[in-house]
Design a protein around this motif. Structure first.
Motif, PDB file in Angstrom:
ATOM      1  N   ALA A  66      66.880  38.250   7.134  1.00  0.00           N
ATOM      2  CA  ALA A  66      67.703  38.834   6.080  1.00  0.00           C
ATOM      3  C   ALA A  66      68.439  37.751   5.310  1.00  0.00           C
ATOM      4  N   LYS A  67      68.863  38.106   4.115  1.00  0.00           N
ATOM      5  CA  LYS A  67      69.654  37.198   3.298  1.00  0.00           C
ATOM      6  C   LYS A  67      71.114  37.194   3.734  1.00  0.00           C
ATOM      7  N   HIS A  68      71.584  38.351   4.201  1.00  0.00           N
ATOM      8  CA  HIS A  68      72.994  38.505   4.571  1.00  0.00           C
ATOM      9  C   HIS A  68      73.114  39.257   5.896  1.00  0.00           C
ATOM     10  N   ALA A  69      74.133  38.928   6.675  1.00  0.00           N
ATOM     11  CA  ALA A  69      74.498  39.703   7.861  1.00  0.00           C
ATOM     12  C   ALA A  69      76.016  39.725   7.968  1.00  0.00           C
ATOM     13  N   SER A  70      76.548  40.848   8.390  1.00  0.00           N
ATOM     14  CA  SER A  70      77.991  40.991   8.600  1.00  0.00           C
ATOM     15  C   SER A  70      78.235  41.430  10.029  1.00  0.00           C
ATOM     16  N   ALA A  71      79.185  40.784  10.695  1.00  0.00           N
ATOM     17  CA  ALA A  71      79.492  41.087  12.099  1.00  0.00           C
ATOM     18  C   ALA A  71      80.776  41.903  12.191  1.00  0.00           C
ATOM     19  N   TYR A  72      80.748  42.917  13.044  1.00  0.00           N
ATOM     20  CA  TYR A  72      81.874  43.841  13.195  1.00  0.00           C
ATOM     21  C   TYR A  72      82.326  43.919  14.647  1.00  0.00           C
ATOM     22  N   ALA A  73      83.466  44.544  14.836  1.00  0.00           N
ATOM     23  CA  ALA A  73      84.055  44.613  16.168  1.00  0.00           C
ATOM     24  C   ALA A  73      83.210  45.428  17.144  1.00  0.00           C
ATOM     25  N   THR A  74      82.469  46.416  16.629  1.00  0.00           N
ATOM     26  CA  THR A  74      81.650  47.279  17.479  1.00  0.00           C
ATOM     27  C   THR A  74      80.401  47.698  16.714  1.00  0.00           C
ATOM     28  N   ALA A  81      80.438  50.893   8.385  1.00  0.00           N
ATOM     29  CA  ALA A  81      80.409  50.092   7.160  1.00  0.00           C
ATOM     30  C   ALA A  81      79.247  50.516   6.273  1.00  0.00           C
ATOM     31  N   ALA A  82      78.086  50.782   6.877  1.00  0.00           N
ATOM     32  CA  ALA A  82      76.911  51.185   6.100  1.00  0.00           C
ATOM     33  C   ALA A  82      77.086  52.577   5.511  1.00  0.00           C
ATOM     34  N   MET A  83      77.454  53.547   6.346  1.00  0.00           N
ATOM     35  CA  MET A  83      77.639  54.909   5.842  1.00  0.00           C
ATOM     36  C   MET A  83      78.851  55.006   4.931  1.00  0.00           C
ATOM     37  N   GLY A  84      79.803  54.092   5.104  1.00  0.00           N
ATOM     38  CA  GLY A  84      81.004  54.086   4.283  1.00  0.00           C
ATOM     39  C   GLY A  84      80.750  53.714   2.837  1.00  0.00           C
ATOM     40  N   ILE A  85      79.550  53.261   2.527  1.00  0.00           N
ATOM     41  CA  ILE A  85      79.177  52.961   1.136  1.00  0.00           C
ATOM     42  C   ILE A  85      79.145  54.234   0.300  1.00  0.00           C
ATOM     43  N   LEU A  86      78.890  55.361   0.958  1.00  0.00           N
ATOM     44  CA  LEU A  86      78.791  56.639   0.241  1.00  0.00           C
ATOM     45  C   LEU A  86      80.123  57.043  -0.372  1.00  0.00           C
ATOM     46  N   LYS A  87      80.033  57.728  -1.517  1.00  0.00           N
ATOM     47  CA  LYS A  87      81.223  58.145  -2.261  1.00  0.00           C
ATOM     48  C   LYS A  87      81.346  59.660  -2.255  1.00  0.00           C
ATOM     49  N   VAL A 190      71.355  48.310  10.936  1.00  0.00           N
ATOM     50  CA  VAL A 190      72.560  48.197  11.749  1.00  0.00           C
ATOM     51  C   VAL A 190      72.151  48.157  13.208  1.00  0.00           C
ATOM     52  N   GLN A 191      72.964  47.481  14.008  1.00  0.00           N
ATOM     53  CA  GLN A 191      72.729  47.431  15.451  1.00  0.00           C
ATOM     54  C   GLN A 191      74.057  47.396  16.187  1.00  0.00           C
ATOM     55  N   SER A 192      74.063  48.023  17.330  1.00  0.00           N
ATOM     56  CA  SER A 192      75.138  47.776  18.270  1.00  0.00           C
ATOM     57  C   SER A 192      74.763  46.499  19.007  1.00  0.00           C
ATOM     58  N   ALA A 193      75.408  45.397  18.616  1.00  0.00           N
ATOM     59  CA  ALA A 193      75.122  44.113  19.259  1.00  0.00           C
ATOM     60  C   ALA A 193      75.669  44.062  20.676  1.00  0.00           C
ATOM     61  N   HIS A 200      74.639  41.193  28.090  1.00  0.00           N
ATOM     62  CA  HIS A 200      75.254  40.894  29.378  1.00  0.00           C
ATOM     63  C   HIS A 200      76.437  41.809  29.704  1.00  0.00           C
ATOM     64  N   GLY A 201      76.613  42.879  28.945  1.00  0.00           N
ATOM     65  CA  GLY A 201      77.655  43.844  29.251  1.00  0.00           C
ATOM     66  C   GLY A 201      79.054  43.276  29.222  1.00  0.00           C
ATOM     67  N   ASP A 202      79.275  42.221  28.389  1.00  0.00           N
ATOM     68  CA  ASP A 202      80.579  41.561  28.425  1.00  0.00           C
ATOM     69  C   ASP A 202      81.267  41.496  27.065  1.00  0.00           C
ATOM     70  N   LEU A 203      80.751  42.246  26.084  1.00  0.00           N
ATOM     71  CA  LEU A 203      81.391  42.229  24.776  1.00  0.00           C
ATOM     72  C   LEU A 203      81.038  43.488  23.994  1.00  0.00           C
ATOM     73  N   LEU A 204      81.867  43.799  23.005  1.00  0.00           N
ATOM     74  CA  LEU A 204      81.579  44.845  22.023  1.00  0.00           C
ATOM     75  C   LEU A 204      81.339  44.160  20.690  1.00  0.00           C
ATOM     76  N   ALA A 205      80.299  44.571  19.974  1.00  0.00           N
ATOM     77  CA  ALA A 205      79.979  43.915  18.705  1.00  0.00           C
ATOM     78  C   ALA A 205      78.993  44.768  17.920  1.00  0.00           C
ATOM     79  N   GLY A 206      78.985  44.575  16.609  1.00  0.00           N
ATOM     80  CA  GLY A 206      78.035  45.248  15.743  1.00  0.00           C
ATOM     81  C   GLY A 206      77.597  44.328  14.627  1.00  0.00           C
ATOM     82  N   VAL A 207      76.414  44.601  14.059  1.00  0.00           N
ATOM     83  CA  VAL A 207      75.912  43.789  12.954  1.00  0.00           C
ATOM     84  C   VAL A 207      75.185  44.682  11.958  1.00  0.00           C
ATOM     85  N   ALA A 208      75.387  44.397  10.683  1.00  0.00           N
ATOM     86  CA  ALA A 208      74.634  45.035   9.605  1.00  0.00           C
ATOM     87  C   ALA A 208      73.994  43.926   8.786  1.00  0.00           C
TER      88      ALA A 208
END
Length: 380
Positions: A66-74, A81-87, A190-193, A200-208
């Motif tokens: 991909a050209k861009h990736a954004s990392a999120y807390a979960t 973030a993806a569905m939030g694009i909707l108006k 989108v993925q639940s990273a 390893h079951g040691d973090l919460l993270a997300g990526v789009a």
């Protein structure tokens, strides 16, 4: 072009940091000094950008192609973030079933924003007639959670684009190692990273991830405006964990196939459900758009089984939600991962109360099979 594992390991060039460290440093600073002559430095405040998070996003974009990736807390942060694009006034078509968190966002949060969610029970039947001028996004998981139904990403992308809508694919189960939705026409993945990317079951993270500059700006706004960001420590750990994604996924898939073969041949198992098992059409799609079945499947015990006795007898498998880690987990989706569903929707979308979901880890497969064999004996 470098292979996946090489890209994952060498996505970040050690020459980019002061000491040429193989592992990039963790930047814990909340704020950064700015030039007094005006303008802004490369980083100003960690909500808007942090060097460690930026390195992670660079790495994730490369393995996604991909050209861009954004990392999120979960992972839900990425989906939101993806569905939030909707108006307000727009409509989301959501393929079902989906993870319970995505279901909650579509049924609880989006209505507050004036966005309508319409559920699609079978994405194979999606057609031009399902679109009107308000439909601006299709959101789907393939394979679905937990029924492992498979959707044709390329077909649905063409259909969505023809009708002026975006396609968002939750690729958590397959990861970019096994399935590459952006290359098949999806606008955002989108993925639940927390799951396979972290492993390893040691973090919460997300990526789009996306190839669109415009959509990337929308995804960034969710970080900046909503504070939907990944902390530097999690970014650092994920940056290291993702380097072993390919080798972990190979072992997990190998184990999963052997465990499924064992269950298919056991009298105590009524049905084993996996990506492509629903019908020949879905099997062909899975073979065409993915490099394997993944390491997650579901099954049903034969009539007369004592499910609690089965679960209580497990010692290697842990009865818990989540998936994708090196440890094997097992759960009851109807009351756990899909616990937010209404009773009507559980029935409508095939999430039966007796459905058991299995996430296979990297343990010795003989131990996994022995553990299930013992538990099946206890169940009867």
């Amino acid at each position: 072009m470098a292979g996946f594992n090489t890209t994952a390991i060498h996505a970040i060039d050690p020459r980019d940091n002061e000491y040429r460290a193989i592992v990039p440093p963790v930047h814990m600073a909340s704020t950064f000094g700015q030039p007094t002559e005006g303008g802004e430095g490369p980083f100003e405040y960690s909500r808007g950008g942090n060097p460690t998070r930026s390195k992670l996003e660079e790495s994730l974009a490369k393995i996604e192609g991909a050209k861009h990736a954004s990392a999120y807390a979960t992972g839900m942060g990425a989906s939101a973030a993806a569905m939030g694009i909707l108006k307000s006034g727009e409509t989301l078509l959501m393929g079902m079933p989906v993870y319970g968190g995505n279901y909650r966002f579509g049924t609880i949060e989006l209505p507050k924003r004036g966005v309508t969610t319409r559920f699609v029970a079978d994405m194979a039947e999606l057609s031009d007639e399902d679109f009107d001028e308000t439909v601006k996004m299709v959101f789907l998981e393939t394979p679905t959670n937990p029924t492992l139904r498979v959707s044709d990403i390329e077909r649905i992308a063409e259909l969505a684009h023809r009708n002026g809508a975006l396609l968002v694919v939750d690729n958590t189960f397959m990861t970019p190692y096994l399935q590459r939705p952006l290359e098949l026409g999806a606008d955002i993945t989108v993925q639940s990273a927390t799951k396979y990317l972290g492993g390893h079951g040691d973090l919460l993270a997300g990526v789009a991830a996306t190839n669109s500059d415009e959509l990337a700006d929308e995804l960034f706004k969710s970080q900046l405006i909503n504070g939907n960001i990944m902390a530097p420590t999690e970014a650092y750990r994920l940056l290291q964990n993702v380097k072993t994604l390919g080798i972990r996924m190979d072992r997990q898939q190998q184990n999963a196939l052997k465990v499924m073969d064992f269950l298919k041949g056991h009298d105590g198992v009524a049905e084993v459900i996996y990506a492509g098992s629903a019908n020949e059409r879905e099997r062909e799609i899975q073979q065409r758009q993915a490099q394997g079945l993944g390491a997650l499947f579901s099954f049903k015990l034969a009539p007369g089984a004592n499910t609690k006795a089965f679960l209580d007898s497990l010692e290697v498998f842990t009865f818990a939600v989540s998936l994708g880690g090196i440890e094997s987990l097992i759960c009851l989706p109807a009351t756990m991962t899909q616990g937010a569903y209404s009773e009507e929707h559980l029935k409508e979308f095939g999430v039966d109360t007796d459905l058991i979901r299995v996430a296979v880890g990297i343990e010795d497969v003989e131990d996994l099979i022995a553990d299930l064999d013992k538990a099946l004996s206890a169940a009867f």
